[in-house]
Write an enzyme that holds these catalytic residues in place. Structure first.
Site, PDB file in Angstrom:
ATOM      1  N   GLY A  79      -0.933   2.204  -7.188  1.00 60.24           N
ATOM      2  CA  GLY A  79      -1.574   2.384  -8.496  1.00 60.24           C
ATOM      3  C   GLY A  79      -0.878   3.446  -9.323  1.00 60.24           C
ATOM      4  O   GLY A  79      -0.721   3.305 -10.550  1.00 60.24           O
ATOM      5  N   HIS A 139      -1.931  -4.938 -10.494  1.00 52.82           N
ATOM      6  CA  HIS A 139      -2.609  -3.779 -11.110  1.00 52.82           C
ATOM      7  C   HIS A 139      -2.858  -4.034 -12.588  1.00 52.82           C
ATOM      8  O   HIS A 139      -2.014  -4.614 -13.271  1.00 52.82           O
ATOM      9  CB  HIS A 139      -1.735  -2.528 -10.973  1.00 52.82           C
ATOM     10  CG  HIS A 139      -1.559  -2.047  -9.570  1.00 52.82           C
ATOM     11  ND1 HIS A 139      -2.340  -1.049  -9.015  1.00 52.82           N
ATOM     12  CD2 HIS A 139      -0.719  -2.456  -8.584  1.00 52.82           C
ATOM     13  CE1 HIS A 139      -1.980  -0.871  -7.757  1.00 52.82           C
ATOM     14  NE2 HIS A 139      -0.997  -1.699  -7.463  1.00 52.82           N
ATOM     15  N   CYS A 146       0.878  -1.183   0.000  1.00 52.51           N
ATOM     16  CA  CYS A 146       0.000   0.000   0.000  1.00 52.51           C
ATOM     17  C   CYS A 146       0.907   1.222   0.000  1.00 52.51           C
ATOM     18  O   CYS A 146       1.567   1.501   1.010  1.00 52.51           O
ATOM     19  CB  CYS A 146      -0.917  -0.015   1.223  1.00 52.51           C
ATOM     20  SG  CYS A 146      -2.026   1.408   1.299  1.00 52.51           S
ATOM     21  N   CYS A 166      -4.256   6.277  -4.926  1.00 50.30           N
ATOM     22  CA  CYS A 166      -3.693   4.935  -4.777  1.00 50.30           C
ATOM     23  C   CYS A 166      -2.199   5.034  -5.105  1.00 50.30           C
ATOM     24  O   CYS A 166      -1.847   5.276  -6.271  1.00 50.30           O
ATOM     25  CB  CYS A 166      -4.398   3.955  -5.701  1.00 50.30           C
ATOM     26  SG  CYS A 166      -3.762   2.252  -5.580  1.00 50.30           S
TER      27      CYS A 166
HETATM   28  N1  LIG Z   1      -6.282  -2.147  -2.551  1.00 48.29           N
HETATM   29  C1  LIG Z   1      -4.855  -2.506  -2.648  1.00 48.29           C
HETATM   30  C2  LIG Z   1      -4.140  -2.200  -1.320  1.00 48.29           C
HETATM   31  C3  LIG Z   1      -4.066  -0.693  -1.032  1.00 48.29           C
HETATM   32  C4  LIG Z   1      -3.333   0.042  -2.110  1.00 48.29           C
HETATM   33  C5  LIG Z   1      -3.483   1.556  -2.118  1.00 48.29           C
HETATM   34  N2  LIG Z   1      -4.305   2.128  -1.092  1.00 48.29           N
HETATM   35  C6  LIG Z   1      -2.123   2.241  -2.228  1.00 48.29           C
HETATM   36  O1  LIG Z   1      -1.980   3.396  -1.786  1.00 48.29           O
HETATM   37  O2  LIG Z   1      -1.209   1.612  -2.835  1.00 48.29           O
HETATM   38  C7  LIG Z   1      -4.731  -4.010  -2.978  1.00 48.29           C
HETATM   39  O3  LIG Z   1      -5.680  -4.758  -2.688  1.00 48.29           O
HETATM   40  O4  LIG Z   1      -3.688  -4.383  -3.509  1.00 48.29           O
END
Ligand SMILES: N[C@H](CCC[C@H](N)C(=O)O)C(=O)O
Length: 321
Positions: A231, A170, A84, A228
């Site tokens: 992301g 991703h 994250c 994100c």
């Molecule tokens: N939902 C993401 C985890 C949080 C990623 C995001 N909040 C960030 O800042 O990278 C997953 O299931 O891989």
């Protein structure tokens, strides 16, 4: 007041934080016992019946030598994940704010490996997010060979996307305008697409120019978030591999800007961005013992913080201490 009554569990201290509006409940599980089941994480994540967050971050003692902490990441659906980006920055600020360390360079173990965080001024944190993974089996993404752009069947339409892992999977689509991108329609269908066997975070990337992009992300296990971090890293990697971006990019998300830098294959992705600590809180976790049934409860007679009987199935995890 803090002595738990029958049916009540211990008090839990937590801090509410965010990175560009991607918000977190952060718990120090070094100085207090902490064990939550997925259904309780979902209740705590609920923005009406709980605290409300995109992810829960749990800080633990290190499990490896030459590492300062371990931290675990749980999405609002209760799933535990590997990475994250916004959470890593908030973690770094949290452990310093809580005086768990005074280091400015912090090495932390996640479910996918060790990352290094550098704390700057004014809440800014730079994260070495590691080397992106592009080989389909390691993402994981179902494909017979590695490509820069894959064609994926979604119902009776096809989309083109790149597949990248930043420790977490991703899918990245290039769109003309993020404001009109079909995030709500296509996001969940791609998140759960069979070609992503571990599900995936789905980024919708608008190229403004070679050093500036706009991005919206439908996150695995949390839905669309205001930002994100992983992301943003995956989107820049995808854009660079497609020859659309330079090595240092301003990524504009709904909640604000991140600076992402990537020097190409085999090199780590560097992310720099802000952190914010919103409030510190305390809640009483439910105990393992069922609470005593209350006698002659008049309909509608509820103590503050408790839901009326008709919402019995949605009793909050949090009861007033
Ligand atoms: N939902 C993401 C985890 C949080 C990623 C995001 N909040 C960030 O800042 O990278 C997953 O299931 O891989």
């Amino acid at each position: 007041m803090n002595q738990p009554r029958r049916g009540q569990g211990p008090m839990l201290n937590f801090t509410k934080m965010h990175g560009l509006g991607n918000d977190f409940m952060v718990v120090d599980a070094i100085s207090q016992p902490f064990r939550l089941r997925p259904e309780m994480i979902r209740e705590l994540a609920d923005r009406h019946f709980g605290i409300g967050f995109d992810q829960l971050l749990v800080v633990e003692p290190p499990g490896l030598p030459d590492v300062d902490f371990r931290y675990r990441i749980f999405n609002s659906d209760g799933s535990e994940v590997e990475q994250c980006g916004n959470g890593a920055r908030c973690f770094a600020r949290f452990v310093r704010d809580q005086r768990l360390t005074n280091k400015k360079v912090i090495r932390v173990q996640t479910a996918k490996g060790v990352i290094e965080l550098r704390v700057g001024r004014g809440g800014m944190v730079t994260v070495d997010m590691g080397v992106p993974e592009l080989n389909p089996p390691a993402i994981p993404f179902a494909a017979d060979r590695r490509k820069e752009v894959y064609t994926v069947e979604v119902g009776d339409e096809t989309v083109e996307l790149s597949a990248v892992s930043m420790g977490n999977p991703h899918g990245v689509l290039v769109v003309d305008n993020v404001d009109t991108a079909p995030v709500a329609e296509l996001g969940p269908r791609l998140e759960n697409h069979p070609r992503f066997p571990a599900r995936a975070n789905i980024g919708f990337l608008q190229i403004v120019d070679r050093t500036h992009v706009r991005l919206r992300v439908f996150e695995r296990g949390s839905g669309e978030t205001m930002a994100c971090g992983s992301g943003a890293c995956a989107a820049v990697v995808a854009g660079c591999l497609r020859g659309l971006l330079d090595s240092r990019v301003d990524v504009e998300l709904s909640g604000g800007h991140l600076v992402i830098e990537w020097q190409g294959e085999g090199s780590p992705v560097m992310m720099e961005g802000p952190t914010a600590s919103v409030f510190e809180g305390q809640l009483r976790l439910p105990g393992d013992q069922p609470p005593r049934r209350r006698k002659n409860t008049r309909q509608g007679d509820t103590r503050p913080g408790q839901q009326r009987q008709q919402n019995r199935h949605r009793q909050p995890v949090i009861s007033k201490p």
